[in-house]
Design an enzyme around this catalytic site. Sequence first.
Site, PDB file in Angstrom:
ATOM      1  N   ASP A   8       8.067  38.942  67.091  1.00  0.00           N
ATOM      2  CA  ASP A   8       9.247  38.365  67.755  1.00  0.00           C
ATOM      3  C   ASP A   8       8.881  37.441  68.916  1.00  0.00           C
ATOM      4  O   ASP A   8       9.546  36.437  69.156  1.00  0.00           O
ATOM      5  CB  ASP A   8      10.131  39.494  68.323  1.00  0.00           C
TER       6      ASP A   8
ATOM      7  N   HIS B 176       9.784  39.585  60.328  1.00  0.00           N
ATOM      8  CA  HIS B 176       8.995  40.807  60.202  1.00  0.00           C
ATOM      9  C   HIS B 176       8.582  41.071  58.751  1.00  0.00           C
ATOM     10  O   HIS B 176       8.261  42.218  58.393  1.00  0.00           O
ATOM     11  CB  HIS B 176       9.790  42.010  60.728  1.00  0.00           C
TER      12      HIS B 176
HETATM   13  O1  UNU Z   1      13.428  43.391  65.088  1.00  0.00           O
HETATM   14  C1  UNU Z   1      14.429  44.043  65.161  1.00  0.00           C
HETATM   15  N1  UNU Z   1      15.215  43.872  66.201  1.00  0.00           N
HETATM   16  C2  UNU Z   1      14.781  45.041  64.084  1.00  0.00           C
HETATM   17  C3  UNU Z   1      13.781  45.499  63.250  1.00  0.00           C
HETATM   18  C4  UNU Z   1      16.076  45.459  63.936  1.00  0.00           C
HETATM   19  C5  UNU Z   1      16.399  46.336  62.940  1.00  0.00           C
HETATM   20  C6  UNU Z   1      15.405  46.812  62.086  1.00  0.00           C
HETATM   21  C7  UNU Z   1      14.099  46.391  62.249  1.00  0.00           C
HETATM   22 FE    FE Z   2      12.535  41.530  65.713  1.00  0.00          FE
END
Ligand code: UNU
Ligand code: FE
Length: 446
Positions: free
Chosen positions: A360, A212
Amino acid sequence: MIDTAELVDNATGSQSRKVFWDKDVYQLELERIFSRCWLFLGHESSIPKPGDFLTTFMAEDRVILSHQADGSYKAFINSCTHRGNQVCHADSGNAKAFVCNYHGWVFGQDGALVDVPMEARCYHNNLEKSELGLKQVRVESYKGFIFGCHDPEAPPLQEYLGDFCWYLDTIWGGPDGGMELLGPPMKSLLSCNWKVPTENFVGDGYHVGWTHAAALQMIGGELAALSGNRADMPFDDLGLQFTTRHGHGFGVIDNAATAIHVNREGYQKFLEDNRGKVREELGPERERLYMGHWNSSIFPNCSFLYGTNTFKIWHPRGPHEIEVWTYTLVPRNADDETKRSIQREAIRSFGTAGTLESDDGENMSSATYVNQGRITRQGRLNSSMGVQREGPHPVYPGIVGVSFIGETSYRGFYRFWQEMLEAPDWAAVHANDDNWDEMWTNRNFW
Ligand code: UNU
Ligand code: FE
Ligand code: FES
């Protein structure tokens, strides 16, 4: 025959790639996990009135969840006991009865067979209607979250959630009034094994700064420091990771509940207004959790992000595909404008076309499909991060890992997954209640 011992190695934290690919493993999961565990069905807020119903899935079984005249909830298999047609084709609604499209059999709000066209003339009073109701599912709810289970021997829902209730009590039915779901859920297909997103949500703090990276950079705020795993990332201050008896777990990033919100004022104020009450009633540890951001999974296939507030069910569709259902979690007592704002933020980030959701999806699909290769799938997967830097904690129940970037809760998830595949019945699971956590040998870590 499946060698379940080989599928998971708890001591080193590794799994066979068969867990994502093998059709026989999937069939065993349907039999030993999805037929015996509590599965999330819906939230009371989605079906508030008697006669309200929604249709959903328990793995690949279609079920109807129905609000009864007496205020209780029932669930039953959505397939006619005559020739098997699906009885209800609506996603949700309010119904006095469910009438099958095929020959017109009529089932009541409780699933009982109440009327059969031309019964006397065609069946000559030889039809045992009382034995031909829709097949019932056990139903119990915790703080408004309704779950179903097929196994009469399974422990009550609260015992199944177990130690995880201590954590859930901070948010689901906590001092701030608890949470509810906004629907209807978005629905989409993703070509991946159901455990890839479940393990990602239960404990993958590691991917956040990398998968991310661009999204976090764009959004800014606290988590921008994670973007690209920068050297100035406050690694040791990044919260904790938890796993519990039945594989439920989460990671928490401190003081980051609203970090992924672009417009966060309303929600941040709601949390600030309530944190004192949480501290007073539940203590400082849970105040810390209340103000943090959670990535969490409830075993086997329900996940949520508290703070970002996306709430997901990963319905399996065979070993290599899932149907993703996405609701939004909102504080029950927030004003309507704040709830709407939280919903917009959750959809923007983790809705079907959300910026972080699409980051994702590609990984989840590719982590599944590479195992098409016969040589590839003979390898193993690694979840060893943080081994030994974890253990029982004086305050937090279950096993606690040292950072939200760790794989403690991965190991807890696969430990219980393997236990369920191997256990002939729930009595065999109960026999491990006192020693379930002995694989965490560093007893004095905390
Ligand atoms: O992508 C995730 N699962 C996630 C994103 C988890 C925590 C913070 C931001
Ligand atoms: Fe994620
Ligand atoms: Fe983790 Fe590739 S680096 S799957």
